[in-house]
Scaffold this motif. Structure first.
Motif, short mmCIF file in Angstrom:
data_model
loop_
_atom_site.label_atom_id
_atom_site.label_comp_id
_atom_site.label_asym_id
_atom_site.label_seq_id
_atom_site.Cartn_x
_atom_site.Cartn_y
_atom_site.Cartn_z
N ALA A 86 44.46 41.54 42.95
CA ALA A 86 45.52 42.52 42.72
C ALA A 86 45.58 43.00 41.28
O ALA A 86 46.21 44.02 41.00
N LEU A 87 44.92 42.29 40.35
CA LEU A 87 45.01 42.63 38.93
C LEU A 87 43.74 43.26 38.37
O LEU A 87 43.81 44.06 37.43
N ALA A 88 42.58 42.92 38.90
CA ALA A 88 41.31 43.27 38.28
C ALA A 88 41.05 44.78 38.32
O ALA A 88 41.47 45.49 39.23
N ALA A 89 40.31 45.24 37.30
CA ALA A 89 39.88 46.64 37.28
C ALA A 89 38.74 46.86 38.26
O ALA A 89 38.52 47.98 38.74
N ALA A 90 37.99 45.81 38.55
CA ALA A 90 36.92 45.83 39.55
C ALA A 90 36.64 44.40 39.97
O ALA A 90 36.90 43.47 39.21
N VAL A 91 36.13 44.23 41.18
CA VAL A 91 35.81 42.88 41.66
C VAL A 91 34.39 42.84 42.19
O VAL A 91 33.89 43.83 42.75
N VAL A 92 33.74 41.70 42.01
CA VAL A 92 32.46 41.40 42.64
C VAL A 92 32.75 40.31 43.66
O VAL A 92 33.19 39.22 43.31
N VAL A 93 32.53 40.61 44.93
CA VAL A 93 32.95 39.67 45.96
C VAL A 93 32.03 39.75 47.16
O VAL A 93 31.61 40.84 47.57
N THR A 94 31.68 38.58 47.72
CA THR A 94 30.91 38.50 48.95
C THR A 94 31.60 37.51 49.87
O THR A 94 32.40 36.69 49.43
N GLY A 95 31.30 37.60 51.17
CA GLY A 95 31.90 36.67 52.12
C GLY A 95 33.33 37.03 52.48
O GLY A 95 33.76 38.19 52.36
N GLU A 96 34.10 36.03 52.91
CA GLU A 96 35.43 36.26 53.45
C GLU A 96 36.42 36.81 52.43
O GLU A 96 37.36 37.52 52.78
N HIS A 97 36.23 36.50 51.15
CA HIS A 97 37.15 37.01 50.13
C HIS A 97 37.12 38.54 50.05
O HIS A 97 38.04 39.16 49.51
N LEU A 98 36.04 39.15 50.57
CA LEU A 98 35.94 40.61 50.54
C LEU A 98 37.11 41.26 51.25
O LEU A 98 37.65 42.27 50.80
N TRP A 99 37.50 40.68 52.40
CA TRP A 99 38.56 41.30 53.20
C TRP A 99 39.89 41.34 52.46
O TRP A 99 40.56 42.36 52.43
N SER A 100 40.27 40.23 51.81
CA SER A 100 41.53 40.22 51.08
C SER A 100 41.47 41.15 49.88
O SER A 100 42.49 41.76 49.51
N ALA A 101 40.29 41.30 49.25
CA ALA A 101 40.16 42.24 48.14
C ALA A 101 40.44 43.67 48.60
O ALA A 101 41.12 44.44 47.91
N LEU A 102 39.93 44.02 49.79
CA LEU A 102 40.18 45.36 50.32
C LEU A 102 41.66 45.58 50.62
O LEU A 102 42.20 46.67 50.38
N THR A 103 42.33 44.57 51.14
CA THR A 103 43.73 44.74 51.50
C THR A 103 44.64 44.83 50.27
O THR A 103 45.76 45.32 50.37
N TRP A 104 44.17 44.35 49.12
CA TRP A 104 44.90 44.53 47.86
C TRP A 104 44.45 45.81 47.15
O TRP A 104 44.86 46.09 46.03
N ALA A 105 43.61 46.61 47.82
CA ALA A 105 43.10 47.87 47.27
C ALA A 105 42.35 47.67 45.97
O ALA A 105 42.49 48.43 45.02
N ALA A 106 41.52 46.62 45.93
CA ALA A 106 40.68 46.38 44.75
C ALA A 106 39.40 47.20 44.87
O ALA A 106 38.82 47.30 45.95
N PRO A 107 38.91 47.78 43.77
CA PRO A 107 37.60 48.43 43.77
C PRO A 107 36.51 47.35 43.90
O PRO A 107 36.43 46.46 43.07
#
Length: 304
Positions: free
Chosen positions: A155-176
């Motif tokens: 929810a805070l980052a300017a951008a995220v690098v993510v693979t696996g299940e954490h990807l879904w929660s990153a999308l729902t927080w509208a992370a790039p």
């Protein structure tokens, strides 16, 4: 019969992931009925849903086919709408993981203000690959993050690098998001539209660093990724599925799925005691129990 049309569901011994969540969410439109292709469907069936890796041999229109793990559709569960034997591939993709109930989209400007108020780097990049969570400013060494802190980082980052299940929660927080090709295929995401894709870890970090400096592009990716997450939620898939099958929502009923939706909108935690009480109270309602099959049952013995 309670007056709702019935959706005949053809399944084998292996029930596709989240199929039961989709069917429970579909109860305002229809009553799912587990049937066998070797038996005569019960009265009131107006549509068919086949759960297999191949199209049905003798489909009764209107119908849809649930296929998974094939080369023609994204990896993971998906619904392939079919009519008159012609399948439209990739129309409905279902999230293999429920959308986090407490996630809300955080826009880039709001993110930057949060980072400023908390004394965090302007170019903060969060990384979730495997079991390791880290964050950095893009110019220094990664710093480890506490287990369970990923929603805050996303929810805070300017951008995220993510693979696996954490990807879904990153999308729902509208992370790039920057991810790998396997994760993008698994979630049915498009490179350059909803996420950025690179298979080399160093290349992913480079893309995230550039994305953290380009707020306009980050905002576009975040919006498209968040929309993709919402479209793949079980309730939204159920709505689109029943619409494609010509089923009309009944607003005079309050089935279990409707009660669950109301609790979700109120932000009720998944583990809240009121949810157990609500499920118990809703069990006798129309749509809460199908034709001799409880939606909570995870094993169906009907032959393919």
């Amino acid at each position: 019969m309670n007056g709702l049309p019935r959706l005949a569901v053809h399944v084998g011994r292996q029930v596709p992931d989240l199929l039961l969540d989709v069917l429970t969410a579909a109860t305002p439109w229809c009553v799912p009925v587990a049937v066998s292709s070797h038996e005569t469907p019960p009265d009131g069936v107006v549509a068919q849903l086949y759960c297999s890796e191949v199209l049905p041999r003798r489909p009764a229109p209107p119908f849809a086919v649930w296929r998974s793990g094939t080369e023609t559709v994204p990896a993971g569960p998906s619904l392939v709408l079919a009519a008159a034997g012609a399948a439209v591939v990739g129309d409905l993709v279902v999230s293999p993981t429920p959308v986090p109930a407490d996630a809300r989209p955080v826009l880039p400007y709001t993110r930057s203000r949060y980072r400023e108020l908390r004394g965090l780097p302007t170019r903060m990049i969060a990384v979730a690959e495997g079991d390791e969570l880290t964050w950095d400013s893009g110019d220094d060494l990664p710093r480890p993050a506490a287990a369970g802190s990923w929603p805050t980082l996303a929810a805070l980052a300017a951008a995220v690098v993510v693979t696996g299940e954490h990807l879904w929660s990153a999308l729902t927080w509208a992370a790039p998001v920057v991810t790998d090709s396997q994760s993008a295929r698994h979630w049915g995401l498009t490179d350059g539209t909803e996420v950025l894709v690179a298979d080399d870890p160093a290349a992913r970090r480079a893309l995230a660093g550039a994305l953290a400096l380009d707020q306009a592009r980050a905002a576009g990716l975040a919006a498209a990724g968040w929309t993709a997450a919402q479209q793949r939620a079980a309730a939204r898939v159920a709505e689109r599925l029943t619409s494609a099958l010509g089923l009309t929502r009944r607003h005079d009923l309050v089935p279990a799925a409707g009660l669950t939706t109301a609790l979700d909108r109120l932000g009720t935690p998944r583990s809240a005691f009121i949810r157990r009480r609500a499920r118990a109270a809703a069990a006798p309602l129309p749509g809460a129990v199908t034709h001799g099959w409880l939606p909570t049952e995870r094993t169906l013995d009907a032959p393919v």
